[in-house]
Design an enzyme around this catalytic site. Structure first.
Site, short mmCIF file in Angstrom:
data_model
loop_
_atom_site.label_atom_id
_atom_site.label_comp_id
_atom_site.label_asym_id
_atom_site.label_seq_id
_atom_site.Cartn_x
_atom_site.Cartn_y
_atom_site.Cartn_z
CG PHE A 179 -1.96 1.04 1.23
CD1 PHE A 179 -3.07 0.72 0.59
CD2 PHE A 179 -1.88 1.98 1.97
CE1 PHE A 179 -4.24 1.71 0.58
CE2 PHE A 179 -2.76 3.03 2.00
CZ PHE A 179 -3.96 2.92 1.19
NE ARG A 223 -10.76 -2.56 -2.45
CZ ARG A 223 -10.23 -1.95 -1.50
NH1 ARG A 223 -8.69 -2.04 -1.07
NH2 ARG A 223 -10.68 -1.17 -0.85
CE1 TYR A 226 -9.63 3.36 6.70
CE2 TYR A 226 -8.62 4.33 8.46
CZ TYR A 226 -8.64 3.97 7.16
OH TYR A 226 -7.49 4.29 6.37
CE LYS A 227 -8.24 0.42 4.95
NZ LYS A 227 -6.90 0.26 4.64
CG ASP A 254 -0.70 -2.08 6.99
OD1 ASP A 254 -1.70 -2.51 7.48
OD2 ASP A 254 -0.39 -1.23 6.23
C1 LIG Z 1 -6.33 1.50 4.30
C2 LIG Z 1 -4.68 1.33 4.62
C3 LIG Z 1 -3.81 2.16 5.41
C4 LIG Z 1 -4.45 3.42 5.80
O1 LIG Z 1 -3.63 4.19 6.51
P1 LIG Z 1 -4.12 5.55 7.09
O2 LIG Z 1 -2.99 6.14 7.64
O3 LIG Z 1 -5.17 4.93 8.14
O4 LIG Z 1 -5.01 6.45 6.04
C5 LIG Z 1 -2.33 1.65 5.45
N1 LIG Z 1 -2.16 0.41 5.19
C6 LIG Z 1 -2.93 -0.32 4.47
C7 LIG Z 1 -2.42 -1.49 3.72
C8 LIG Z 1 -4.29 0.09 4.07
O5 LIG Z 1 -4.88 -0.64 3.33
#
Ligand SMILES: *Cc1c(COP(=O)(O)O)cnc(C)c1O
Length: 415
Positions: free
Chosen positions: A140, A385, A236-237, A211
């Protein structure tokens, strides 16, 4: 049956409805607010609203903030309602979902900021001659950016080595300081072998940062069983904590004596109200809580996590796989007729809780799907997705989603 179901009642739906009738998690759907006429396949991006959250937010605003004012920081500690220890209470709710002990988890800030804290700690702990941060080429973006930013601060000492997922293991060498890996790929939904890679990294003296953005709340995670060093994840996911909910981080207990907190804020101090001139870290992961806790968003996340209290995570995983298997199977005839290519592994061990397809006009297809009430995501350049959330999806929802996709493809001229 809705009109929509009758229109398409060609095959399979009644069998799926029988499966739904036997679903041990079916009752959880009633704990969420889900709009009529929408099949929400985006809980991996923003989890749906648990019904307990609005009342909790109203209580915190009106009674705690409006009524108790500043006394709320310490008031009602015996009833576990003080704001001061709210981050710890939320950490204790997340811990069992990821195979951690409560004191190994800290809650606050965004995933990006928590990555920075752990990258800094782990690089400090690694042997100085190890100069490689090993990551997945498709990680990501924020994971890559945070590593780049910290490396710039450290004078470019490190090389951020990005390799395809299949080549990670071969790159676990004596030069690697740490691995920075996301268990479930946000585009393809491919799940890495967290335990296997952690064990292999440790055999070579490499620290691991995982992560868990698309793992926590989606299936059981066992950080303790894997012997993981560090982890972060999203609130939040799949944890449904609301837009911009605080993130969490994990530090294995065996590192509590040696893992430094470089974002050493007063709320991570052993005794914040001592107002000491020097930083003494709080015991355990609490040292990574930096500034004043974000009480409103922490309260929303705290209430949202209550939905997991009676959930058997093994049942959750079984249902998730059944939903994604069903989706892949129902989509099969469409992949034969249209330029759709499944990019999610069919092998259960390598699958998270989402299914993705490549399509040359993915963006237009998703746009039309959303207009029809089938809410998934487009991810650049060509990914459709679909996230599945076993707490509020049924097999019949999967069937309806596929009917919607079929209609859009038939109408679309996107072939
Ligand atoms: C959604 C996501 C994030 C989000 O990071 P934020 O700092 O909370 O915006 C980080 N890493 C991965 C792999 C994600 O899917």
């Amino acid at each position: 049956m809705t009109v929509f179901d009758r229109l398409f009642a060609d095959s399979g739906l009644s069998q799926l409805q029988e499966k739904d009738a036997r679903d041990p998690l079916a009752h959880k759907r009633a704990e969420f607010k889900l709009p009529e006429g929408v099949i929400y396949l985006d809980g991996n991006s923003l989890g749906a609203l648990p019904l307990s959250v609005p009342a909790r937010l109203a209580r915190v605003a009106e009674e705690e903030w409006g009524g108790q004012l500043i006394r709320s920081w310490t008031a009602n500690a015996e009833a576990a309602q003080d704001w001061m220890n709210l981050p710890d209470r939320v950490a204790a709710r997340i811990a069992p979902l990821i195979g951690a002990q409560p004191q190994e988890v800290a809650v606050g800030d965004s995933t990006s900021v928590n990555l920075f804290k752990l990258l800094a700690a782990a690089l400090h702990m690694a042997a100085p001659e190890r100069r490689i941060i090993l990551t997945d080429a498709d990680n990501f973006p924020t994971d890559l950016y945070m590593a780049q930013g910290l490396n710039a601060l450290l004078g470019g000492r490190y090389e951020l080595r990005r390799v395809p997922g299949a080549e990670l293991e071969a790159n676990l060498t004596d030069e690697v300081a740490l691995t920075l890996l996301t268990e479930v790929d946000y585009r393809t939904g491919r799940k890495l072998d967290l335990a296997g890679l952690t064990a292999k990294a440790q055999q070579r003296g490499i620290l691991t940062i995982w992560d868990l953005a698309h793992s926590a709340g989606a299936f059981p995670v066992d950080l303790k069983g894997a012997g993981a060093d560090f982890a972060v994840g999203c609130g939040y996911k799949y944890l449904n904590g609301g837009p911009g909910a605080p993130s969490f981080l994990f530090v294995a207990e065996r590192h509590h004596g040696s893992a430094p907190a470089f974002l050493s804020g007063w709320m991570g101090h052993a005794d914040p109200f001592e107002m000491a001139r020097d930083f003494t870290p709080a015991p355990g992961a609490r040292r990574y809580v930096v500034g004043t806790p974000t009480v409103l968003s922490l309260s929303a996340l705290d209430a949202a996590l209550e939905v997991f209290a009676d959930v058997d995570m093994g049942q959750l995983r079984a249902k998730s796989l059944s939903l994604t298997d069903t989706f892949i199977e129902l989509m099969e005839p469409l992949t034969a007729r249209y330029p759709l290519k499944l990019v999610t592994p069919r092998n259960h061990a390598e699958r998270g809780s989402q299914v993705s397809y490549q399509h040359p006009q993915a963006q237009q297809v998703m746009h039309k799907l959303i207009e029809r009430g089938v809410l998934g995501d487009f991810r650049t350049p060509d990914i459709l997705r679909f996230g599945f959330t076993p707490l509020y999806h049924s097999h019949a929802d999967v069937w309806r989603a596929v009917q919607g996709i079929k209609t859009v493809l038939e109408e679309g001229g996107e072939a």
